[in-house]
Design an enzyme around this catalytic site. Sequence first.
Site, short mmCIF file in Angstrom:
data_model
loop_
_atom_site.label_atom_id
_atom_site.label_comp_id
_atom_site.label_asym_id
_atom_site.label_seq_id
_atom_site.Cartn_x
_atom_site.Cartn_y
_atom_site.Cartn_z
N GLN A 120 3.47 9.00 -0.65
CA GLN A 120 4.11 8.24 -1.72
C GLN A 120 3.09 7.22 -2.21
O GLN A 120 2.64 6.37 -1.45
CB GLN A 120 5.36 7.53 -1.22
CG GLN A 120 5.89 6.44 -2.14
CD GLN A 120 6.36 6.96 -3.49
OE1 GLN A 120 7.27 7.77 -3.57
NE2 GLN A 120 5.72 6.50 -4.56
N ASN A 162 -4.71 5.62 1.81
CA ASN A 162 -3.76 4.52 1.83
C ASN A 162 -4.37 3.31 1.12
O ASN A 162 -5.05 2.50 1.73
CB ASN A 162 -3.41 4.17 3.28
CG ASN A 162 -2.31 3.15 3.36
OD1 ASN A 162 -1.63 2.90 2.38
ND2 ASN A 162 -2.13 2.55 4.52
N ASN A 169 0.84 -1.19 0.00
CA ASN A 169 0.00 0.00 0.00
C ASN A 169 0.88 1.24 0.00
O ASN A 169 2.10 1.16 0.04
CB ASN A 169 -0.96 0.01 1.20
CG ASN A 169 -0.24 -0.21 2.52
OD1 ASN A 169 0.97 -0.08 2.60
ND2 ASN A 169 -0.98 -0.54 3.55
N CYS A 170 0.22 2.39 -0.07
CA CYS A 170 0.93 3.66 -0.13
C CYS A 170 1.60 3.97 1.21
O CYS A 170 1.31 3.35 2.23
CB CYS A 170 -0.05 4.78 -0.46
SG CYS A 170 -1.05 4.49 -1.93
N GLY A 171 2.48 4.94 1.18
CA GLY A 171 3.09 5.44 2.41
C GLY A 171 2.75 6.91 2.58
O GLY A 171 2.81 7.68 1.62
#
Length: 284
Positions: free
Chosen positions: A217, A239, A12-14
């Site tokens: 990110q 996220n 997943n995203c950060g």
Amino acid sequence: MALYDPSLVKDNCGFGLIAHMQGQPSHKLVRTAISALDRMTHRGGINSDGKTGDGCGLLLQKPDSYFRLIAEENEWNLGKQYAVGMMFLSKDPVKAQSAKDIINQELSQETLTIAGWRDVPTNEDVLGPIALSSLPNIVQVFISAPAGWREQDVERRLYIAKRRIEKRITEDEDFYICSLSTQVIVYKGLCMPADLPRFYLDLADLRMESSICLFHQRFSTNTQPRWPLAQPFRYLAHNGEINTIEGNRQWAKARAYKFASPLLLIFKRQLRLLTRPAQTLRAR
């Protein structure tokens, strides 16, 4: 008993948030947010060119002193209440001018005045070939509000204008409003986190100060990376992908007749007209 279970690992995203507890803006906070974002590079994908990422960016408190200096340098007249919009326009000058004309018309309808347009300083050399091939024209619009207006009044007017602008500019795939607010500004793109302040020269300027910064990110799972889909968005960063977005749109459409807000009473008849189904998956 081990706490780590490989079967529970998910991609997943950060993202993260940094804020000064006393609300004191500084460039140090901006640098710290970028440094933290750089440490999340592994949370996003990197294209084969080694420079094009899935997208990253910052949502900052509007740097008032910095933007007022820019306005002063350009001899723009900003009122006590003003907004700055970050926008992606087409590289085609005809399409870009058409978008600017529509933006001016809709802002004027809300009694808001454009003080000036600014080409955001960028360094294209840090971009990979893939990001460069789809790079939009990145601009900022400075908007002044009438004297005596409260910040929340300006925000509501900006929201209404933004939605009407989006409804009118539907054929230009490059057009996108990253942010349009009296409170925040978004800098984002298809570059690596470490290159964000090298691409957006504003972020490396010591005069760029903020007391709050949301950084993100992106990890692209079911959509191709695009400049508008980089995050943060205008109000948040999420996220993970929204896999139920089409269903959400249909539910919203079915309940459009109930749309109402005590904060938007004077726009009540327009609320339904301000919503529209997306023709393509776009950042909201």
